[in-house]
Design a protein around this motif. Structure first.
Motif, PDB file in Angstrom:
ATOM      1  N   HIS A  66       0.919  -1.160   0.021  1.00 32.59           N
ATOM      2  CA  HIS A  66      -0.130  -0.004   0.003  1.00 32.59           C
ATOM      3  C   HIS A  66       0.847   1.217  -0.122  1.00 32.59           C
ATOM      4  CE1 HIS A  66      -3.505   2.462   0.997  1.00 32.59           C
ATOM      5  NE2 HIS A  66      -2.773   3.244   1.681  1.00 32.59           N
ATOM      6  N   HIS A  68       1.246   5.459  -2.110  1.00 35.47           N
ATOM      7  CA  HIS A  68       0.571   6.555  -2.998  1.00 35.47           C
ATOM      8  C   HIS A  68       1.860   7.290  -3.688  1.00 35.47           C
ATOM      9  CE1 HIS A  68      -3.335   6.152  -0.942  1.00 35.47           C
ATOM     10  NE2 HIS A  68      -2.730   6.076   0.152  1.00 35.47           N
ATOM     11  N   HIS A 243      -9.155   2.130   1.093  1.00 36.84           N
ATOM     12  CA  HIS A 243      -8.706   2.387   2.778  1.00 36.84           C
ATOM     13  C   HIS A 243     -10.039   2.020   3.535  1.00 36.84           C
ATOM     14  CE1 HIS A 243      -6.224   5.078   0.478  1.00 36.84           C
ATOM     15  NE2 HIS A 243      -5.572   5.031   1.456  1.00 36.84           N
ATOM     16  N   HIS A 280      -4.990  -0.709   5.543  1.00 36.82           N
ATOM     17  CA  HIS A 280      -5.246  -0.570   7.151  1.00 36.82           C
ATOM     18  C   HIS A 280      -6.013  -1.470   7.936  1.00 36.82           C
ATOM     19  CE1 HIS A 280      -2.895   3.215   6.175  1.00 36.82           C
ATOM     20  NE2 HIS A 280      -4.109   3.306   5.190  1.00 36.82           N
ATOM     21  N   ASP A 331       2.476   2.553   3.087  1.00 36.32           N
ATOM     22  CA  ASP A 331       1.470   4.096   2.874  1.00 36.32           C
ATOM     23  C   ASP A 331       2.461   5.003   2.056  1.00 36.32           C
ATOM     24  OD1 ASP A 331      -0.888   5.340   2.728  1.00 36.32           O
ATOM     25  OD2 ASP A 331      -1.289   5.258   4.635  1.00 36.32           O
TER      26      ASP A 331
HETATM   27 ZN   LIG Z   1      -3.193   5.181   1.941  1.00 35.24          ZN
END
Ligand SMILES: [Zn+2]
Length: 501
Positions: A66, A68, A243, A280, A331
């Motif tokens: 995960h 971005h 998410h 998460h 993340d």
């Molecule tokens: Zn995220």
């Protein structure tokens, strides 16, 4: 550059995760795939390129479940932020990105990951106001130039953050409520149309840059948009990531809006399936975990981000016990603030130890390493091709320097990779049979030029997003206070959690 027809890696210490050992071994690679593994002296074709690895520990590439990409230009741009304050800052952290910015984000993130032993990632990439084929292609080009594999998922919503949190819009003074109107998003049909166009024309290599879909967060997406994304994923055979129950504010808001947990809501919409990864999963109760397990879903565990944003600690042990496929992620770099999977592993291990006093429930290092390799690979939908050093798997191999202090003495390679190593001993990284990091250097990448280019772009972005920053700072206290109030709302999960959570 293509991988050689054959490569033979000789005398490396090959990590055995279950056995906590690393016996010497030879690896034969045919093109981009591992062909054979055997004791030193393994036969190899005459044309094989030989690599002597007697002073190297060989481990499978880490897989970041995960991240971005857009966050790579926003590294270090915040400190005392909850998830909600991060989302409030989103427009100035991530706004006004050009195609070049998207390319640079992919390249920079790819290099960051490779440098610390990651060979594949799942990127939920944001573009405003709508995702574009050109933007995604630019990011994919950056990742491909670095050499890392990426599952690229346009991250899309049809409600803005301010509409997503029940009551927040009404709590804003009229002038600020009017100001955030500019963040209103396109309706579901428009967003789905954009995603369909991208999916129909996507030409990314299925093992280098496959497309996935990422409706952002349940509260940010209408039911029609969520089910529409599910239908598109079925039609185009893509993976889905969203998410899920990341912060307490989201968990409480979910109960208010849907009368049920966020996971129960997604399940009722028929959205949960084997192609789904929830990111998460901090605020899950036992029924939610059972739903995810029974539908064959994965969860990307991001302990670094969860601690940085004060979101909580995901019930990783309970998810594993119940049969949820578990991966580990960093993340985005705007909330973690790096892409270092060694750090993510170490935090996953440690996090499991502060949620319960029964040491038998803590994550063992071999479990953590398995989760960050094969587990994450399954979350990417590539579990049968990457995440292991085994015949038939892609040759995604990290070479660690046994002369590095992190690994001296080598008492237990598995414990040390999770608890001692920080990426500092990563010497070389091979992805698909080709070196993308060679003795600490990126072949073919001019990092100094990249740094200069990024600095130039950041200066321009700072100017362009000044107005959004001013607005975010005006909103920060109101949003923060409102969310503190929401987060204090009793959430039934605490009553349903077993002792020792
Ligand atoms: Zn995220």
């Amino acid at each position: 550059m293509a991988a050689p027809a054959h490569t033979i890696i000789r005398n490396g210490r090959l990590l055995d995760i279950a056995g906590h050992t690393a016996p010497p071994a030879d690896l034969l690679i045919a093109g981009d795939t591992i062909a054979a593994i055997g004791p030193p002296g393994l036969a190899a074709p005459d044309d094989a390129v030989a690599i002597e690895a007697g002073d190297r520990l060989l481990m499978p590439g880490l897989v970041n479940a995960h991240t971005h990409g857009h966050g790579n230009l926003a590294k270090g741009m915040g400190d005392v932020w909850t998830l909600e304050l991060l989302l409030n800052a989103g427009p100035y952290l991530n706004g006004h990105r050009s195609l070049e910015d998207k390319y640079l984000s992919g390249l920079l993130g790819g290099l960051d990951m490779i440098r610390s032993g990651t060979t594949a990632c799942y990127d939920l990439m944001h573009e405003f106001p709508l995702p574009t084929a050109e933007g995604l292609a630019a990011a994919a080009r950056g990742y491909n130039e670095a050499g890392v594999r990426v599952v690229l998922a346009p991250m899309v919503a049809d409600h803005s953050f301010f509409e997503a949190i029940p009551g927040l819009m009404d709590a804003l003074p009229p002038a600020l409520a009017r100001a955030v109107e500019r963040f209103r998003l396109a309706p579901a049909e428009t967003a789905l149309g954009a995603l369909r166009g991208i999916a129909a024309g996507w030409g990314g290599d299925p093992l280098r840059a496959p497309l996935a879909l990422a409706p952002t967060i349940p509260l940010h997406c209408s039911d029609a948009f969520i089910t529409g994304c599910g239908a598109l994923a079925r039609e185009y055979g893509t993976a889905l990531q969203m998410h899920l129950a990341e912060s307490r504010v989201q968990a409480v808001s979910g109960l208010r809006r849907y009368g049920k947990t966020l996971t129960a809501h997604l399940d009722a919409l028929g959205f949960l399936g084997v192609n789904f990864t929830g990111a998460h999963g901090v605020w899950l109760d036992d029924d939610d975990i059972a739903r995810l397990a029974d539908r064959g879903c994965a969860v990307a565990h991001n302990p670094g981000s969860n601690m940085r944003l004060g979101s909580g600690i995901a019930p990783a042990r309970r998810m594993k016990e119940r049969g949820v496929v578990l991966g580990i992620g960093t993340d985005g770099a705007s909330c973690s603030d790096n892409q270092n999977m060694f750090e993510a592993m170490r935090l996953a291990s440690f996090a499991s130890r502060i949620v319960g006093t029964d040491h038998r429930s803590w994550l063992r290092t071999d479990e953590v390493l398995h989760t960050a390799t094969a587990g994450s690979a399954s979350a990417l939908g590539l579990g049968d091709r990457i995440g292991k050093i085994a015949p038939g798997f892609k040759a995604d191999i990290v070479f660690l320097d046994l002369d590095h202090p992190n690994l001296i003495p080598l008492n237990d390679p598995v414990n040390q990779l999770v608890h001692s190593e920080n990426g500092g001993a990563v010497d070389s990284v091979m992805i698909g049979g080709r070196f993308v990091l060679e003795h600490g250097r990126f072949p073919g990448v001019d990092v100094a030029a990249l740094r200069a280019k990024v600095a130039e772009r950041i200066a321009e972005l700072r100017d362009k997003t000044r107005e959004q920053k001013t607005l975010a700072l005006q909103l920060e206290e109101i949003v923060g206070n409102f969310c503190i109030g929401l987060a204090r709302t009793p959430y039934p999960i605490e009553r349903r959690l077993p002792q020792g959570y």
